[in-house]
Design an enzyme around this catalytic site. Structure first.
Site, PDB file in Angstrom:
ATOM      1  N   LYS A   1       0.863  -1.183   0.000  1.00 46.49           N
ATOM      2  CA  LYS A   1       0.000   0.000   0.000  1.00 46.49           C
ATOM      3  C   LYS A   1       0.906   1.241   0.000  1.00 46.49           C
ATOM      4  O   LYS A   1       1.210   1.807   1.050  1.00 46.49           O
ATOM      5  CB  LYS A   1      -0.935  -0.047   1.212  1.00 46.49           C
ATOM      6  CG  LYS A   1      -2.164   0.817   1.041  1.00 46.49           C
ATOM      7  CD  LYS A   1      -3.202   0.481   2.085  1.00 46.49           C
ATOM      8  CE  LYS A   1      -4.136   1.637   2.354  1.00 46.49           C
ATOM      9  NZ  LYS A   1      -4.916   2.127   1.232  1.00 46.49           N
TER      10      LYS A   1
HETATM   11  N1  PMP Z   1      -8.117  -1.553  -2.946  1.00 45.59           N
HETATM   12  C1  PMP Z   1      -7.503  -0.373  -2.873  1.00 45.59           C
HETATM   13  C2  PMP Z   1      -6.779   0.151  -4.080  1.00 45.59           C
HETATM   14  C3  PMP Z   1      -7.538   0.375  -1.676  1.00 45.59           C
HETATM   15  O1  PMP Z   1      -6.957   1.558  -1.611  1.00 45.59           O
HETATM   16  C4  PMP Z   1      -8.236  -0.143  -0.563  1.00 45.59           C
HETATM   17  C5  PMP Z   1      -8.266   0.642   0.719  1.00 45.59           C
HETATM   18  N2  PMP Z   1      -7.142   0.349   1.483  1.00 45.59           N
HETATM   19  C6  PMP Z   1      -8.858  -1.383  -0.690  1.00 45.59           C
HETATM   20  C7  PMP Z   1      -8.783  -2.072  -1.890  1.00 45.59           C
HETATM   21  C8  PMP Z   1      -9.591  -1.992   0.475  1.00 45.59           C
HETATM   22  O2  PMP Z   1      -8.651  -2.359   1.441  1.00 45.59           O
HETATM   23  P1  PMP Z   1      -9.062  -2.459   2.964  1.00 45.59           P
HETATM   24  O3  PMP Z   1     -10.267  -3.295   3.033  1.00 45.59           O
HETATM   25  O4  PMP Z   1      -7.869  -3.118   3.592  1.00 45.59           O
HETATM   26  O5  PMP Z   1      -9.297  -1.078   3.452  1.00 45.59           O
END
Ligand code: PMP
Length: 289
Positions: A150
């Site tokens: 991320k």
């Molecule tokens: N995909 C992307 C590109 C994101 O930015 C996020 C948010 N973090 C998610 C999926 C969902 O991830 P999470 O459930 O861990 O927040």
């Protein structure tokens, strides 16, 4: 002052007013975008899946070849400090690990690794149904951009795709992967439903979201079938229901997907919402447990 600039932030081990937490204009991560971050939600004073978020944060930093000065336990404790300081019970939390301003070189051992955590009061927005289109942009090949990292660099494309969607009157965009399979939206993962069976893309080219994983577990507990598979665009036409998942958005029902630019001039309308309503209720209970 903007709400998220009020209160304090945790910055490299200190609590200080957000307005005074200044960084240098030559900050490496601002120029080259190599920062690792998380988006977390707190409910009743507790961050949901904090350990998982912190593990992912540290793994992202490691992929970006940054060694933070703080351990997982330090970071968890820092969350407690900043949430107490800002009196955040229900909130959005943003930890960020980034390189300092000691050099303008792409790599240089003198570059410091810094960390900040912002905690602001926030409750999930009342969900409105989403209207999506298919972005012309595709997720990078996993050999071009590590999908489970991320990193701020990854969001360059997500910002472009989301802004283009909004400029054209949609809530968000679906991105396909390099093979043309349905991948995810700009900040959320995606699920479809057919005959009480959840279908979601295999997370081999996009972020395997913590909410996505939670929803899969929850669905299993509720006795629903979950199928992870590569989804081709034309398959979307056969599903009854669609929803997006993410920490910030939680579960957001999708009402329509305009595929006219990508596939045969079609717009898919999802009439059903039973499974997304059920999961929304269950998820809302789980995160507050
Ligand atoms: N995909 C992307 C590109 C994101 O930015 C996020 C948010 N973090 C998610 C999926 C969902 O991830 P999470 O459930 O861990 O927040």
């Amino acid at each position: 002052m903007l709400q998220h600039m009020e209160g304090d932030v945790w910055f490299n081990g200190e609590l200080l007013p957000a307005k005074d937490a200044k960084i240098h204009i030559l900050t490496h991560s601002l120029h080259y975008s190599g920062a690792a971050f998380e988006g977390e939600r707190a409910y009743n004073g507790k961050v949901f899946k904090l350990e998982e978020h912190t593990e992912r944060l540290l793994a992202s930093a490691q992929t970006l070849q940054m060694k933070p000065n703080f351990s997982i336990q330090d970071i968890i404790f820092a969350h407690k400090l900043i949430m107490e300081r800002n009196n955040v019970a229900d909130g959005y939390i943003r930890p960020l690990i980034f390189r300092g301003a000691e050099s303008m070189n792409m790599t240089n051992d003198i570059l410091s690794v810094n960390m900040m955590i912002a905690a602001t009061k926030s409750v999930p927005k009342v969900a409105t149904d989403a209207h999506l289109h298919i972005s012309k942009w595709r997720k990078a090949h996993p050999n071009s951009m590590p999908p489970q990292c991320k990193s701020s660099g990854h969001y360059t494309m997500m910002i472009i795709a989301q802004q283009e969607a909004k400029n054209s009157g949609y809530s968000d965009a679906i991105l396909l992967d390099w093979r043309g399979y349905v991948a995810e939206c700009t900040t959320t993962n995606i699920f479809f439903v057919k005959d009480e069976c959840l279908v979601t893309p295999i997370a081999d080219a996009f972020l395997n979201g913590i909410t996505r994983q939670t929803i899969i577990e929850l669905a299993h507990k509720l006795g629903l079938t979950v199928k992870e598979k590569h989804i081709e665009l034309h398959e979307i036409m056969k599903y009854d229901e669609c929803f997006m998942t993410g920490t910030s958005a939680e579960i957001k029902r999708v009402q329509s997907i305009d595929m006219s630019e990508a596939f045969d001039g079609k717009k898919k309308i999802f009439e059903d919402n039973r499974i997304s309503n059920l999961l929304t209720t269950e998820y809302s209970e789980l995160v507050r447990r």
